[in-house]
Design an enzyme around this catalytic site. Structure first.
Site, short mmCIF file in Angstrom:
data_model
loop_
_atom_site.label_atom_id
_atom_site.label_comp_id
_atom_site.label_asym_id
_atom_site.label_seq_id
_atom_site.Cartn_x
_atom_site.Cartn_y
_atom_site.Cartn_z
N LYS A 171 0.96 -1.22 -0.34
CA LYS A 171 -0.42 0.22 -0.11
C LYS A 171 1.21 1.13 0.20
O LYS A 171 1.90 1.09 0.39
CB LYS A 171 -0.85 0.07 0.87
CG LYS A 171 -2.08 -0.80 1.14
CD LYS A 171 -3.49 0.11 1.45
CE LYS A 171 -4.35 -0.92 2.48
NZ LYS A 171 -4.43 -0.50 3.34
N HIS A 174 2.31 6.79 2.99
CA HIS A 174 1.84 7.91 2.98
C HIS A 174 2.82 9.01 3.42
O HIS A 174 3.47 8.18 4.65
CB HIS A 174 0.32 7.82 2.76
CG HIS A 174 -0.04 7.54 4.19
ND1 HIS A 174 0.17 8.11 5.84
CD2 HIS A 174 -0.84 6.69 4.11
CE1 HIS A 174 -0.44 7.41 6.81
NE2 HIS A 174 -1.08 5.76 5.78
N HIS A 177 3.22 8.38 7.59
CA HIS A 177 4.35 7.36 7.32
C HIS A 177 5.95 8.14 7.51
O HIS A 177 6.81 8.18 8.77
CB HIS A 177 4.68 6.09 6.42
CG HIS A 177 2.69 5.51 6.10
ND1 HIS A 177 2.36 5.23 5.44
CD2 HIS A 177 2.90 4.81 7.25
CE1 HIS A 177 1.26 4.40 5.44
NE2 HIS A 177 1.19 3.72 6.88
N1 ARG Z 1 0.46 -0.24 9.80
C1 ARG Z 1 -0.06 1.21 10.10
C2 ARG Z 1 -0.62 2.56 9.38
O1 ARG Z 1 -0.23 2.95 8.02
C3 ARG Z 1 0.03 2.50 11.39
C4 ARG Z 1 0.93 1.19 12.69
C5 ARG Z 1 0.74 1.69 14.10
N2 ARG Z 1 1.24 1.08 14.82
C6 ARG Z 1 0.24 0.86 15.49
N3 ARG Z 1 1.43 0.14 16.58
N4 ARG Z 1 -0.89 0.55 15.64
O2 ARG Z 1 -1.99 2.86 9.47
#
Ligand code: ARG
Length: 627
Positions: A171, A174, A177
């Site tokens: 994905k 963005h 991130h």
């Molecule tokens: N992968 C998730 C996203 O892109 C963020 C993860 C953040 N960390 C967690 N422990 N939830 O939205």
């Protein structure tokens, strides 16, 4: 500072008399780490005596950073009454005052404040001495991040686990991130600079129905060669294609067409994900390859940003036992309700809605994995603190997660913190909306390269223009991201943030380069290695004193950035010192000055460079020496 080198080396005029309160533990006063705190304590001691108050009560009122005054104390914080009553107290301080190696004068403009001025020479001497001694210690022990100026050992013995960046495989990477990557790295550095042991964890989004979908997509559209070439790019393309196919199918279904269930992409994806959850080897093997290849690629990209992780973990790694355990506990504690076969934690009492933790088909969800993951991580890392750096849009999710952990009675429930941040508007480049970190870095590098080329003469002198543009380009992107308070939104503007004019990243790099060049440009001036080799009284220009004052504030800035997890504090400081250097530069010159003055100034510029470089490294920037 006094314990870093023999006090006997200090010239008599600058020997600081011992203060009785020096042995007390006073909130915010760190005599071994912040030279200016000795001077604040001297002020607090004088005022405390006159006001008949404990020193520790006065100390927090000794304020730095007011215009044209070194330290001020508001009398009204301690004494009430008419102006005439306040004057009595002000006079008491002023009458008892004797100049010392700490302070040269005290005055009151209005009987509301007391204004103290440092004994400038002595102050400058101790500040510069401290900076050189700490940088020597840091150089001798490069693996210890708590030796350089501005650091502390406050977190010694404590372990902080930080989850940041955490993109989703296949994905877009963005803006959320990107910000998490930048801010998370700096927060990690700040914790280390304050003595904590830090474990940097990248929690990949690598589990869920969408990976069932990706798997089907790869069977249809995947290409082995392209996958190996650029896994992140290729998987993303596959994902887009299969998603489109799914959407198209949905339209047909909505229009009344009948498609057998086993041919429906949605169902196929659910089935594959179910196989993955059940540990079906074939389903797992393909997914594991996608994951491994993506991690390899990510590592290379992070490296370009000075970002590293100790652990690549992910939603897929959370143990089934921990998720089952969490589900069991919430049920035992009567925290759940059911809705159409799904199990929810009811947090309406806390204005946090209801949150699904088990879907109707028995599969898990984001929250379930975070909840189980917490238990796994606590068992493994026994952290004293766990920070999640994730965009503000997920605040509800983290409130639910932390509240559920608390209601479950988990021992780590009070050790969790969500550090959130605002949105980035318009994160796009010439090539369109940025979805790949790699492309963003490339764009920043190219734009920076063009900026540099616009000054032909200078450009010709740069040894490695592309490498340099990459460093300044990433500096520009990072500084743009951290210049404002993290909770604020900002507009992504690659053209603007790579500009040399104004408060942008390149200006900070440029100031560092200038500070480096002073030594190169003055090869005939002997380079002093210790403050004892210069005459500090020659550092008497107001512009120089402004620089020294900013250097003295540095430990407080680091402390605030660390305490509030607010990198912007450090960025602001970098701009301030850069502006001061920029204005001092033309008038307070090394070249052309008599040798003693030249030596003193050179020494000051070198120490300024050292502290600026420290600040930049905390901000995860690579300070460059030539551009
Ligand atoms: N992968 C998730 C996203 O892109 C963020 C993860 C953040 N960390 C967690 N422990 N939830 O939205």
């Amino acid at each position: 500072m006094a314990n870093l080198a023999p006090a006997s080396a200090i010239p008599e005029a600058y020997q600081l008399p011992t203060l009785a309160a020096a042995t007390k533990k006073i909130e915010g006063c760190d005599l071994t780490r912040s030279p200016v705190d000795h001077f604040r304590l001297a002020v607090a001691t004088l005022v405390a005596e006159a006001f008949e108050e404990p020193v520790e009560k006065i100390y927090p009122a000794t304020e730095l950073g007011k215009k044209n005054v070194d330290i001020s104390v508001a009398i009204v914080r301690f004494k009430k009454g008419k102006p005439a009553d306040l004057k009595v107290w002000a006079d008491k301080v002023i009458d008892n005052f004797k100049p010392s190696a700490y302070l040269s004068s005290v005055s009151t403009p209005d009987n509301k404040f007391l204004y103290f001025q440092f004994n400038k020479d002595s102050f400058n001497y101790h500040l510069l001495r401290h900076i050189t001694l700490t940088s020597e210690a840091a150089l001798a022990n490069p693996t210890d991040p708590t030796l350089s100026y501005g650091t502390t050992t406050e977190g010694n013995g404590k372990h902080m686990l930080i989850d940041f960046s955490s993109p989703n495989i296949a994905k877009p990477f963005h803006a959320g991130h990107l910000r998490s990557t930048i801010i998370g790295t700096v927060i990690s550095n700040l914790y280390e600079a304050n003595g904590w042991r830090v474990t940097r964890l990248n929690y990949l989004g690598d589990w869920g129905t969408q990976y069932g979908l990706l798997s089907i997509g790869f069977d249809r559209y995947g290409n082995e060669e392209e996958l190996l070439q650029d896994p992140i790019h290729h998987l993303f393309q596959v994902y887009v294609k299969i998603n489109n196919a799914k959407a198209e199918q949905k339209e047909r279904l909505d229009a009344g067409e009948t498609i057998p269930e086993e041919e429906q992409i949605h169902h196929q994806a659910k089935k594959v994900f179910k196989d993955m959850e059940d540990g079906e080897p074939k389903a797992i093997a393909q997914w594991a390859r996608f994951r491994d290849l993506s991690i390899e690629k990510l590592k290379g990209t992070y490296e370009k940003l000075n970002v590293k992780f100790d652990v690549y973990w992910g939603e897929s790694q959370v143990s089934t036992e921990s998720m089952d355990r969490a589900t069991r506990i919430v049920q035992e504690k009567n925290l759940t309700c059911e809705d159409r076969g799904a199990l929810l934690v009811d947090l309406t009492k806390f204005k946090m809605d209801k949150a699904i933790i088990r879907k109707a088909d028995g599969t898990t969800i984001y929250l379930t994995r975070d909840l189980g993951g917490l238990h796994d991580k606590y068992e493994k890392y026994k952290f004293d603190k766990h920070i999640y750096v994730v965009q503000a849009a997920q605040s509800l999710h983290f409130n639910q997660l932390f509240k559920t952990a608390e209601l479950m009675g988990e021992p780590y429930a009070d050790k969790l913190q969500h550090i959130s941040f605002g949105l980035v508007r318009g994160m796009s480049t010439r090539k369109g909306t940025v979805v790949f970190l790699e492309d963003m870095i490339e764009e920043a590098t190219e734009t920076m390269h063009e900026q540099m080329k616009s000054n032909e003469a200078k450009y010709a002198q740069v040894e490695n223009p592309l490498e340099t543009s990459a460093v300044i380009g990433t500096t520009a992107v990072k500084i743009q991201d951290m210049a404002g308070k993290r909770i604020n939104d900002y507009d992504f503007d690659i053209k603007r943030c790579t500009s040399f004019e104004g408060d942008f990243g390149p200006f900070i790099q440029y100031s560092h380069v200038r500070l480096c060049s002073v030594q190169r440009k003055n090869p005939n001036v002997p380079v002093p290695v210790s403050v004892n080799e210069i005459d500090v009284s020659l550092l008497n220009e107001p512009k120089i004193n402004d620089i020294l004052y900013q250097l003295a504030l540095y430990p407080t800035v680091v402390k605030n950035a660390y305490t509030y997890s607010e990198p912007s504090q450090l960025v602001t400081w970098c701009f301030k010192i850069s502006h001061l250097v920029g204005t001092a530069w033309e008038t307070v010159k090394v070249s052309g000055a008599d040798e003693e003055t030249a030596k003193a100034r050179l020494f000051l510029y070198i120490q300024t460079r050292v502290v600026l470089a420290n600040a930049m490294r905390l901000l995860s920037l690579t300070p460059i020496e030539r551009m």
